[in-house]
Design a protein around this motif. Structure first.
Motif, PDB file in Angstrom:
ATOM      1  N   GLU A 220       0.794  -1.244   0.000  1.00 21.84           N
ATOM      2  CA  GLU A 220       0.000   0.000   0.000  1.00 21.84           C
ATOM      3  C   GLU A 220       0.826   1.293   0.000  1.00 21.84           C
ATOM      4  O   GLU A 220       0.280   2.367   0.222  1.00 21.84           O
ATOM      5  N   THR A 221       2.091   1.192  -0.272  1.00 26.58           N
ATOM      6  CA  THR A 221       2.917   2.402  -0.288  1.00 26.58           C
ATOM      7  C   THR A 221       2.886   3.095  -1.643  1.00 26.58           C
ATOM      8  O   THR A 221       3.324   4.250  -1.756  1.00 26.58           O
ATOM      9  N   GLY A 222       2.393   2.398  -2.652  1.00 25.60           N
ATOM     10  CA  GLY A 222       2.367   2.980  -3.992  1.00 25.60           C
ATOM     11  C   GLY A 222       3.744   3.080  -4.615  1.00 25.60           C
ATOM     12  O   GLY A 222       3.984   3.893  -5.514  1.00 25.60           O
ATOM     13  N   LEU A 223       4.681   2.231  -4.146  1.00 26.49           N
ATOM     14  CA  LEU A 223       6.061   2.285  -4.629  1.00 26.49           C
ATOM     15  C   LEU A 223       6.446   1.085  -5.485  1.00 26.49           C
ATOM     16  O   LEU A 223       7.556   1.046  -6.030  1.00 26.49           O
ATOM     17  N   GLY A 224       5.566   0.103  -5.593  1.00 23.81           N
ATOM     18  CA  GLY A 224       5.899  -1.101  -6.355  1.00 23.81           C
ATOM     19  C   GLY A 224       4.737  -1.547  -7.220  1.00 23.81           C
ATOM     20  O   GLY A 224       3.707  -0.884  -7.308  1.00 23.81           O
ATOM     21  N   GLY A 225       4.904  -2.697  -7.854  1.00 22.08           N
ATOM     22  CA  GLY A 225       3.836  -3.236  -8.690  1.00 22.08           C
ATOM     23  C   GLY A 225       3.473  -2.303  -9.829  1.00 22.08           C
ATOM     24  O   GLY A 225       4.331  -1.625 -10.395  1.00 22.08           O
TER      25      GLY A 225
END
Length: 293
Positions: free
Chosen positions: A269-274
């Motif tokens: 949920e950090t919005g840093l991956g995927g």
């Protein structure tokens, strides 16, 4: 208080009562509320789900402030009307409700977090599908919600339901498993079959990451609820057909928790991956947050 799915199944079998009754009794005991008070609270949850699904297909649909999501429930509704869906109208009806609910959430509308806002479309997606298929009464729809809630409580108390801690497997995965278990009971299945449906559904989504583009509960969250709905319906059908899951439900819950703890923070949920870390995802984030390319 029930601390495992095995305890729930054993109690339902020993007392020869449905799981939803156990859920109601526990809620009454824990909150010191009357039956009518507990029932009305759950009925209000059902009303919130109904209103969200209805709103999602009115006019051109609903759209988020960012413009990233919206209008897809209406597209699906029109697509279904052509009668040429590849996965069948029943499945796509559930997908429509699931996506529509999450579009309302992204548009700052009222939804019922089941178990979270990001996973709010999965349970209504399943419920309103089998409502038509099984011709469920309003009372039976509320029963469905109580059953799903009791299974969800086990996940929340023994693992997690937050993407920030366990990834999307803890959100859409949990919602899908909760819905699968409740669908089995609504269809007349045994408590053991509900547990098998739960374990199959959650097992299928183990490792699902939480990677919101720009940190918003829109992409890929909205469409993941469609997958959660389809997964739940398939898992329920497997259980009702007598197909058991060899890894029991409580062990799958524990496995989900361990997998979540091992996920790198970029996938929680950090919005840093995927997909959040793809060129397009980064461009969207920069545009919304006003950051330089």
């Amino acid at each position: 208080m029930y601390m495992s799915i095995k305890e729930i199944v054993d109690a339902a079998n020993e007392r020869q009562v449905p799981i939803y009754k156990l859920a109601i009794e526990q809620e009454m005991e824990v909150t010191k509320s009357t039956f009518d008070e507990v029932w009305r609270k759950m009925e209000k949850n059902l009303e919130a789900m109904e209103n969200a699904v209805k709103r999602s297909v009115e006019g051109d649909g609903v759209f988020s402030p960012t413009g990233l999501t919206g209008g897809d429930a209406v597209k699906i509704k029109k697509y279904r009307e052509n009668g040429k869906t590849l996965s069948g109208d029943v499945m796509m009806r559930g997908v429509q409700s699931a996506i529509g609910t999450n579009e309302v959430n992204a548009a700052m509308g009222v939804i019922c977090a089941t178990p979270t806002a990001g996973a709010s479309g999965t349970i209504p997606g399943v419920l309103f599908t089998i409502k038509e298929t099984l011709q469920l009464s309003r009372e039976e729809q509320v029963h469905f919600l109580f059953t799903s809630a009791l299974f969800g409580m086990i996940v929340a108390n023994n693992a997690c339901i937050a993407g920030a801690l366990g990834g999307c497997q803890a959100e859409v995965g949990s919602a899908s498993a909760m819905a699968a278990a409740a669908a089995v009971e609504a269809a007349g299945g045994a408590p053991e079959q509900s547990a098998h449906a739960f374990s199959t559904a959650l097992q299928n989504l183990l490792g699902l990451v939480c990677d919101p583009v720009a940190g918003l509960v829109e992409i890929p969250c909205v469409k993941r609820n469609a997958v959660g709905t389809a997964n739940a319906l398939v898992a329920a059908d497997l259980a009702l057909a007598g197909v058991n899951n060899l890894i029991n439900a409580d062990e799958v819950v524990e496995a989900m928790y361990r997998v979540g703890r091992r996920m790198p923070r970029e996938l929680r949920e950090t919005g840093l991956g995927g997909v959040a870390d793809t060129p397009t995802g980064i461009a969207i984030r920069n545009k919304i947050l006003g950051e330089e390319q």
